[in-house]
Every structure is written in C-alpha cells, then in structure tokens.
Scaffold this motif. Structure first.
Motif, short mmCIF file in Angstrom:
data_model
loop_
_atom_site.label_atom_id
_atom_site.label_comp_id
_atom_site.label_asym_id
_atom_site.label_seq_id
_atom_site.Cartn_x
_atom_site.Cartn_y
_atom_site.Cartn_z
N ARG A 132 0.20 41.76 33.04
CA ARG A 132 0.19 40.30 32.92
C ARG A 132 0.99 39.67 34.05
O ARG A 132 2.03 40.17 34.46
N LEU A 133 0.47 38.53 34.50
CA LEU A 133 1.17 37.67 35.46
C LEU A 133 1.70 36.46 34.70
O LEU A 133 0.93 35.72 34.08
N ASN A 134 3.00 36.28 34.73
CA ASN A 134 3.63 35.19 33.98
C ASN A 134 4.01 34.06 34.95
O ASN A 134 4.85 34.25 35.83
N HIS A 135 3.38 32.92 34.79
CA HIS A 135 3.60 31.82 35.73
C HIS A 135 4.13 30.59 35.00
O HIS A 135 4.04 30.47 33.77
N ALA A 136 4.67 29.66 35.79
CA ALA A 136 5.22 28.41 35.25
C ALA A 136 4.40 27.20 35.68
O ALA A 136 4.85 26.07 35.49
N GLY A 137 3.22 27.41 36.26
CA GLY A 137 2.35 26.28 36.57
C GLY A 137 1.83 26.29 37.99
O GLY A 137 2.45 26.85 38.91
N GLY A 138 0.66 25.66 38.13
CA GLY A 138 0.04 25.49 39.44
C GLY A 138 -0.05 24.02 39.79
O GLY A 138 0.93 23.41 40.20
N ASP A 161 4.07 28.80 40.70
CA ASP A 161 5.42 29.32 40.43
C ASP A 161 5.30 30.51 39.50
O ASP A 161 4.63 30.44 38.46
N ILE A 162 5.95 31.59 39.85
CA ILE A 162 5.90 32.85 39.10
C ILE A 162 7.28 33.16 38.56
O ILE A 162 8.26 33.20 39.31
N TRP A 163 7.38 33.38 37.23
CA TRP A 163 8.69 33.73 36.69
C TRP A 163 8.81 35.20 36.31
O TRP A 163 9.90 35.69 36.02
N GLY A 164 7.68 35.95 36.37
CA GLY A 164 7.79 37.38 36.09
C GLY A 164 6.46 38.04 35.85
O GLY A 164 5.39 37.45 36.04
N PHE A 165 6.54 39.28 35.38
CA PHE A 165 5.37 40.12 35.16
C PHE A 165 5.58 40.95 33.89
O PHE A 165 6.70 41.09 33.41
N SER A 201 2.10 30.95 52.86
CA SER A 201 2.78 30.22 53.93
C SER A 201 4.25 30.01 53.62
O SER A 201 5.11 30.20 54.47
N VAL A 202 4.53 29.57 52.41
CA VAL A 202 5.91 29.33 51.99
C VAL A 202 6.22 30.20 50.78
O VAL A 202 5.47 30.19 49.79
N VAL A 203 7.28 30.96 50.88
CA VAL A 203 7.77 31.80 49.78
C VAL A 203 9.21 31.38 49.51
O VAL A 203 10.06 31.44 50.41
N LEU A 204 9.48 30.95 48.28
CA LEU A 204 10.83 30.58 47.88
C LEU A 204 11.26 31.48 46.73
O LEU A 204 10.48 31.76 45.82
N HIS A 215 12.57 31.71 39.58
CA HIS A 215 11.15 31.95 39.82
C HIS A 215 10.85 32.05 41.31
O HIS A 215 11.66 31.66 42.15
N PHE A 216 9.66 32.58 41.61
CA PHE A 216 9.12 32.56 42.96
C PHE A 216 8.21 31.35 43.10
O PHE A 216 7.47 31.01 42.17
N HIS A 217 8.23 30.71 44.26
CA HIS A 217 7.26 29.68 44.62
C HIS A 217 6.41 30.23 45.76
O HIS A 217 6.94 30.65 46.79
N TRP A 218 5.09 30.25 45.56
CA TRP A 218 4.15 30.67 46.60
C TRP A 218 3.19 29.53 46.88
O TRP A 218 2.64 28.93 45.95
N ASP A 219 2.97 29.23 48.16
CA ASP A 219 1.96 28.22 48.48
C ASP A 219 1.26 28.55 49.79
O ASP A 219 1.67 29.44 50.53
N ILE A 220 0.18 27.80 50.06
CA ILE A 220 -0.62 28.01 51.28
C ILE A 220 -0.65 26.72 52.10
O ILE A 220 -1.69 26.30 52.59
N SER A 221 0.51 26.11 52.27
CA SER A 221 0.61 24.87 53.03
C SER A 221 0.51 25.16 54.53
O SER A 221 0.39 26.30 54.96
N GLN A 222 0.61 24.09 55.32
CA GLN A 222 0.61 24.23 56.78
C GLN A 222 1.96 24.68 57.31
O GLN A 222 2.10 25.03 58.48
N TRP A 223 2.99 24.65 56.47
CA TRP A 223 4.33 25.03 56.90
C TRP A 223 4.53 26.53 56.75
O TRP A 223 3.73 27.22 56.11
N LYS A 224 5.60 27.04 57.34
CA LYS A 224 5.91 28.46 57.22
C LYS A 224 7.38 28.63 56.89
O LYS A 224 8.26 28.14 57.63
#
Length: 228
Positions: A132-138, A161-165, A201-204, A215-224
C-alpha cells in the motif's frame, strides 16, 4: 501634310508597341497550399473530451496498470487553481489508502517510480512485497508553503504528499516515526527519497523544513529542488 501626320502616327505606334513589349508581365501567385492537419495514428485510443496528446498519457497510465477514472477538466478555480487532464486514481499496482486526484502526467510519473524503485527496493530490503501507498493528498487548492503569492503545485494536481507505506503483512513504514531510525525502515525511506530526485522535479523531506517533517512532497513542476 498628310504624309507627315501618317509618319508621326507610325512613330508613336512603334513606340507604344516597344513599351508594351518591355513592360514586365505580372507573375501569377502560386496556388494556396493545403494546411496539413495532424492525423492521430490508427492505434491511438482517443478518450472522450481529450485531445491526442492527453489521450497518449491516459493510454500510458492504462498500460502501467492503473485503475482510474478521467475527471472533467477543471474550470478556472478560486485563486487560479486548475486541474488539466485530471484523473481520479483509485489504485496503482499498489493499494492506495484512499483515491487521489492528479493530473495524468503526475499519475504516470508516480507509477513509473513505483515500478522502478518503490516495489523492488521494498522487496530487496524487507524480503516482502509492498502492498500500500499511504498518501495525504494530491489536487487541492492552496498556496505554496513559505510563498503565499504563488499557487502550490497541489493546486494544479502536479504534486502528491506521501506519509508512508505498508508491506504485504501490513507492517507500516512511517516517515514521521522512522525517517531518522538506523534500522531497515529508515534506510528504505532515505533511499526512496534519494532516488525520487531522479523522477520528480521537487522532492521535500523532513530535512527540508518543519512543514514537511512527517511526509514527502513530490511534484513535477518547472523548478528543481532535491531536499535531502
């Protein structure tokens, strides 16, 4: 006198004929060329209310094994939040703790990362499959953390946003509790974070700031940014 008039008329006529002979003839304009209209290949499945490029993404998402429903193109929302070529992702090849709304390219990127990193790394680390992938929202309309003048990538469905697995035996892997642990769980989370920088692109992470402490934040924005 008459001979002189005839002679003069002859000279004028010859001059007129010479002028006409020297005048350039207009070049006819080339006929208009037909405008080439791109024709989708016969093998491309076109989705209702989606163009060819958007349909390619939805076909890729299907091929990756996702269970999803396309959702209506979002109107210009409050504060400029929009969702283009959105999907309601009910399941990847893993269970989700709840459905999530994302733009199709973000959903494809998430599934590629799942296929290439999350699942094989879990099996190699724990000897058990990931379940399972446990997320906090898209998609959600909100401003960027730390910069209220800009819309968050969540406001365009390009972030999750991912809070766990969870493993197949329901063992939970929690970013909040295990990010800094020195056991296999902490090692797994830190390696997931490191490899995610190659896909997003952005990993927090909890190392980025207090707002991402759980949590982890993953996105595919124009920023890096790779916030390890």
């Amino acid at each position: 006198m008459a001979a002189s008039i005839r002679h003069l008329a002859a000279i004028l006529l010859l001059g007129l004929l010479a002028a006409c002979a020297q005048a350039p003839r207009p070049v006819p304009a080339p006929p208009p060329q037909p405008v080439a209209v791109p024709v989708p290949p016969p093998s491309l499945k076109l989705w209702p209310n989606r163009d060819a490029i958007q349909s390619v993404c939805l076909n890729d998402l299907t091929a990756l094994g996702a269970q999803f429903e396309p959702i209506a193109q979002a109107e210009q929302g409050r504060g400029g939040c929009t969702l283009e070529n959105g999907v309601r992702l009910d399941r990847t090849t893993l269970e989700l703790n709840r459905p999530v709304e994302l733009t199709c390219p973000m959903a494809v990127r998430l599934m590629e990362f799942e296929r290439d990193v999350l699942k094989p790394l879990a099996l190699g680390t724990f000897g058990k499959p990931l379940r399972r992938l446990n997320h906090a929202g898209g998609f959600t309309c909100k401003r960027m953390t730390g910069n209220g003048s800009r819309i968050s990538e969540h406001g365009h469905g390009r972030a999750i946003d991912i809070w766990g697995f969870s493993l197949m035996d329901e063992t939970r892997i929690s970013i909040d509790r295990q990010w800094r642990s020195r056991d296999a769980f902490g090692a797994y989370l830190r390696e997931v974070a490191r490899k995610s920088c190659d896909y997003f692109s952005v990993v927090l992470t909890p190392n980025s700031d207090a707002a991402h402490g759980a949590h982890f934040h993953w996105d595919i924005s124009q920023w890096k940014r790779c916030g390890l």
